[in-house]
Write an enzyme that holds these catalytic residues in place. Structure first.
Site, PDB file in Angstrom:
ATOM      1  N   CYS A 102     -67.215  64.363  87.006  1.00 53.58           N
ATOM      2  CA  CYS A 102     -66.918  63.676  88.264  1.00 53.58           C
ATOM      3  C   CYS A 102     -67.931  64.073  89.338  1.00 53.58           C
ATOM      4  CB  CYS A 102     -65.496  63.999  88.722  1.00 53.58           C
ATOM      5  SG  CYS A 102     -64.911  62.972  90.103  1.00 53.58           S
ATOM      6  N   CYS A 111     -59.921  67.627  95.222  1.00 50.95           N
ATOM      7  CA  CYS A 111     -60.257  68.918  94.611  1.00 50.95           C
ATOM      8  C   CYS A 111     -60.310  70.068  95.612  1.00 50.95           C
ATOM      9  CB  CYS A 111     -61.601  68.809  93.899  1.00 50.95           C
ATOM     10  SG  CYS A 111     -61.621  67.588  92.562  1.00 50.95           S
ATOM     11  N   CYS A 164     -70.385  72.574  92.606  1.00 53.38           N
ATOM     12  CA  CYS A 164     -70.369  71.157  92.232  1.00 53.38           C
ATOM     13  C   CYS A 164     -71.613  70.749  91.459  1.00 53.38           C
ATOM     14  CB  CYS A 164     -70.207  70.276  93.473  1.00 53.38           C
ATOM     15  SG  CYS A 164     -71.472  70.533  94.722  1.00 53.38           S
TER      16      CYS A 164
END
Length: 230
Positions: free
Chosen positions: A117, A203, A226
């Site tokens: 994602c 998140c 990330c």
């Protein structure tokens, strides 16, 4: 400038600016790399850098990665800053809409594969944007995470193939907030609600007393980055 020359320049600059102010480094970065861009997530560190950069080089590009999943407060912070400084932030967006991502990878991908994602909604868009520049500026600090502990103020970003400036690398959270208060810098109100680190709404959760400041990011997954900085 070939790569060995660039690497020598980076090493010299990292040594030279290690004990200089962030503003001094930003001024040098603007002068040395005309094709320069600042990454802004509208978190505390990045709003500080926006304020500094506006005083040094208002024309330098500032962009944000619009994952389509940010908190409402994050978008509102963007709009308030744009109005105050009279600037337009460059919106960098994923190739897939949320609906297209769900159709291709299933609903709520962030729960099943947060790395994928992040890659779709952050890493690939960032790579596309940075391909147009010779250097970028980030708000990472060494004490934010073990993965950032060795960050230099000037370094070569091998992942994205350009020079990377981390003007606040040596600052603490207290330093950041002292600047915000002293300069009346606009900041994300989520910081007042136990969100020291703010990412996508799906998140990110508030941090409990005694937890690490980044514990609210991808909680329970073991993920701490990330993919933009490591």
């Amino acid at each position: 400038m070939n790569l060995p020359e660039k690497e020598a320049l980076i090493r010299d600059a990292a040594d030279r600016f290690e004990h200089e102010s962030p503003e001094a480094l930003l001024a040098w970065a603007v002068q040395t790399f005309p094709k320069l861009t600042l990454a802004c997530s509208f978190g505390a560190e990045d709003v500080v850098l926006v304020d500094m950069l506006q005083k040094i080089s208002p024309a330098t590009n500032i962009f944000y990665l619009d994952t389509d999943f940010h908190f409402r407060e994050t978008y509102e912070t963007r709009d308030r800053m744009a109005e105050r400084y009279g600037i337009s932030f460059t919106r960098v967006s994923p190739l897939l809409t949320p609906e297209q991502q769900a159709a291709e990878h299933g609903d709520e991908l962030w729960k099943r594969d947060p790395d994928l994602c992040c890659n779709i909604r952050k890493v690939e868009p960032l790579a596309r944007h940075l391909a147009k520049y010779d250097a970028w500026i980030t708000g990472i600090r060494r004490d934010q995470a073990p993965t950032r502990a060795n960050a230099k103020k000037v370094e070569y970003d091998a992942k994205f193939g350009l020079v990377k400036f981390n003007p606040l690398a040596g600052w603490t959270s207290d330093d950041v907030w002292a600047y915000i208060r002293a300069n009346d810098v606009i900041y994300n109100p989520l910081h007042n609600r136990n969100y020291p680190s703010i990412g996508c709404a799906h998140c990110t959760r508030p941090v409990k007393p005694g937890e690490d400041p980044r514990a609210g990011r991808w909680s329970g997954t073991g993920k701490i980055e990330c993919g933009l900085h490591k």
